[in-house]
Design a protein around this motif. Sequence first.
Motif, PDB file in Angstrom:
ATOM      1  N   ARG A 199       0.879  -1.229   0.006  1.00  0.00           N
ATOM      2  CA  ARG A 199      -0.151  -0.066   0.042  1.00  0.00           C
ATOM      3  C   ARG A 199       0.846   1.387   0.022  1.00  0.00           C
ATOM      4  NH1 ARG A 199      -0.601  -0.045   6.078  1.00  0.00           N
ATOM      5  NH2 ARG A 199       0.356   1.847   6.844  1.00  0.00           N
ATOM      6  N   ASN A 200       0.440   2.201  -0.713  1.00  0.00           N
ATOM      7  CA  ASN A 200       1.004   3.714  -0.756  1.00  0.00           C
ATOM      8  C   ASN A 200       0.580   4.375   0.589  1.00  0.00           C
ATOM      9  OD1 ASN A 200       2.226   3.238  -3.114  1.00  0.00           O
ATOM     10  ND2 ASN A 200       0.505   4.042  -4.143  1.00  0.00           N
ATOM     11  N   ASP A 201       1.383   4.918   1.329  1.00  0.00           N
ATOM     12  CA  ASP A 201       1.209   5.709   2.610  1.00  0.00           C
ATOM     13  C   ASP A 201       0.651   7.267   2.293  1.00  0.00           C
ATOM     14  OD1 ASP A 201       1.783   3.404   3.840  1.00  0.00           O
ATOM     15  OD2 ASP A 201       3.988   4.112   4.316  1.00  0.00           O
ATOM     16  N   SER A 202      -0.500   7.646   2.822  1.00  0.00           N
ATOM     17  CA  SER A 202      -0.809   8.968   2.937  1.00  0.00           C
ATOM     18  C   SER A 202      -1.123   9.363   4.282  1.00  0.00           C
ATOM     19  CB  SER A 202      -2.007   9.035   2.048  1.00  0.00           C
ATOM     20  OG  SER A 202      -2.600  10.421   1.901  1.00  0.00           O
ATOM     21  N   ASP A 203      -0.645  10.732   4.838  1.00  0.00           N
ATOM     22  CA  ASP A 203      -0.901  10.972   5.932  1.00  0.00           C
ATOM     23  C   ASP A 203      -0.991  12.617   6.238  1.00  0.00           C
ATOM     24  OD1 ASP A 203      -0.758  10.117   8.934  1.00  0.00           O
ATOM     25  OD2 ASP A 203       1.224  11.022   9.017  1.00  0.00           O
ATOM     26  N   TRP A 204      -1.937  12.983   6.709  1.00  0.00           N
ATOM     27  CA  TRP A 204      -2.236  14.460   7.165  1.00  0.00           C
ATOM     28  C   TRP A 204      -2.074  14.725   8.547  1.00  0.00           C
ATOM     29  CZ3 TRP A 204      -3.126  18.419   3.539  1.00  0.00           C
ATOM     30  CH2 TRP A 204      -3.532  18.108   2.321  1.00  0.00           C
ATOM     31  N   ARG A 205      -1.155  15.613   9.016  1.00  0.00           N
ATOM     32  CA  ARG A 205      -0.994  16.024  10.243  1.00  0.00           C
ATOM     33  C   ARG A 205      -1.060  17.581  10.553  1.00  0.00           C
ATOM     34  NH1 ARG A 205       4.388  12.519  12.197  1.00  0.00           N
ATOM     35  NH2 ARG A 205       3.887  10.602  10.412  1.00  0.00           N
ATOM     36  N   TRP A 206      -2.002  17.738  11.576  1.00  0.00           N
ATOM     37  CA  TRP A 206      -2.499  19.254  11.864  1.00  0.00           C
ATOM     38  C   TRP A 206      -2.248  19.585  13.206  1.00  0.00           C
ATOM     39  CZ3 TRP A 206      -6.358  19.867  15.137  1.00  0.00           C
ATOM     40  CH2 TRP A 206      -7.302  18.897  15.419  1.00  0.00           C
ATOM     41  N   VAL A 227      -4.828  12.221  10.090  1.00  0.00           N
ATOM     42  CA  VAL A 227      -5.852  11.313   9.125  1.00  0.00           C
ATOM     43  C   VAL A 227      -4.508  10.548   8.432  1.00  0.00           C
ATOM     44  CG1 VAL A 227      -7.374  11.170   7.650  1.00  0.00           C
ATOM     45  CG2 VAL A 227      -7.599  12.936   9.190  1.00  0.00           C
ATOM     46  N   SER A 228      -4.738   9.122   8.499  1.00  0.00           N
ATOM     47  CA  SER A 228      -3.782   8.298   7.766  1.00  0.00           C
ATOM     48  C   SER A 228      -4.429   7.260   6.913  1.00  0.00           C
ATOM     49  CB  SER A 228      -2.707   7.388   8.821  1.00  0.00           C
ATOM     50  OG  SER A 228      -2.291   8.500   9.445  1.00  0.00           O
ATOM     51  N   TYR A 229      -4.113   6.802   5.781  1.00  0.00           N
ATOM     52  CA  TYR A 229      -4.565   5.935   5.129  1.00  0.00           C
ATOM     53  C   TYR A 229      -4.163   4.550   5.131  1.00  0.00           C
ATOM     54  CZ  TYR A 229      -5.686   3.353   0.803  1.00  0.00           C
ATOM     55  OH  TYR A 229      -6.119   2.199   0.101  1.00  0.00           O
ATOM     56  N   ARG A 230      -4.799   3.422   5.625  1.00  0.00           N
ATOM     57  CA  ARG A 230      -4.173   2.356   6.162  1.00  0.00           C
ATOM     58  C   ARG A 230      -4.494   1.225   5.124  1.00  0.00           C
ATOM     59  NH1 ARG A 230      -1.020   3.707   9.587  1.00  0.00           N
ATOM     60  NH2 ARG A 230      -1.033   1.578  10.246  1.00  0.00           N
TER      61      ARG A 230
END
Length: 415
Positions: A199-206, A227-230
């Motif tokens: 899987r490709n990792d995608s991660d938003w941090r605020w 918010v992280s894609y799992r």
Amino acid sequence: MQPVVDRTAARKDPRRTIEWLVLAIVGLVGSMQDAAAAADAAALQRARELLAAGQAAEAKRAFEQVMVADPGSVEAHLGLARAYYALGEYARAVIEFEAVLRYDNLPPDLLEQAATYDKAAADYEAGRALRPFYYAETGIGNYRENSSTATDIFGGAGNHDTFWPLRVGGGLNADLTERHSLNATLDYRFRWYDDPDRRNDSDWRWNVNLGRPIDDDNLRFGMRGRVSYRGDGQHRNDWGVFAAYGLGFGPNDRVTFGGEVRERRYPRGPLRERTRDIAELTASWTHSLANGRTALTFGANLGQEWATQDRPDGDASFWGVNGEVDHNFSDELDAFFWWSYINEAFDDERPDFTTDPELLAVRNDDLWNFGGGVVWRFAPGWSLRPTFEYNWEESNIPALAYSSTELWLTVRKSF
């Protein structure tokens, strides 16, 4: 202006005499306060002029004198930090900057941290109401799953996956009152792997927080999350509220205590049972040495997790320790290293790894993480960053052991 009083009438009436004395004292005190304020303003302006003229050492001493009269002065704290920055004392600069403002999700090196804070401080001195910063980073990397107890059971050790990393984001600092500032950051990280089965990792941090200096100390509180894609269309949402209090002990030391309550939520799918609530306490000490060229940090954390969706392991308690060291070899070259250890002890027996009741185990994990790298600032706003990270998770349930090594090389541009 002194009050006008009829002194002849005052001599005839003792009460008028007392009234005249009170008014005279009030007027004298007011005049002294006005004179002191004018002197402080003049001293602050003189310190700013020295800094603007490139006389950083003289400006540092001048800002220190201003802070003796007003230890909570935002202008003096930022001015002193900018003087440290101009002298190349980056560790001291970051300690002083963070008495006023604090950004999350900055890279681990002092060069970039100090430069980001210095830009915000320069915008503040220029009278800009909103003080933003931006960055972008990309390059190439390699991920390897190392041999572990789990790979001996399931196979698959030694896999090498090339990946393309991308990171973009920024932040904002703004005044809310004379002493209170709003700090906000948004950070996006993405990894694309060349292995189609991974899987490709995608991660938003605020992060959004409100901070203010209290003499040499700093109080900060706010909200943060990610918010992280799992994989397989599933996401993990983290959000929480936090507070931190930093104690300043001169130019070389800062001790920070913090607390956070957060939720880690898996909205749907097979990962939903991992949803939990978390409470955590943290403490850290940062020390500057080598004349402000080196920063050394030690930290500790302690917390509790409460499973809210019947997680197989139940609730858990955890504790950990961590450390960082960063050294500036020059104004263009920086090296850093960090490590962390966490122990996580669960409450319930794990039923899904054996059908034999005699072999049921209460899970206990040890997680080690190491990382480091070099930063070369080869042009204004541009830096080259070779970095490595090693992760090792040991568990009393062999199937949950895990280890990986990551290497990457990125180019970062700061705006």
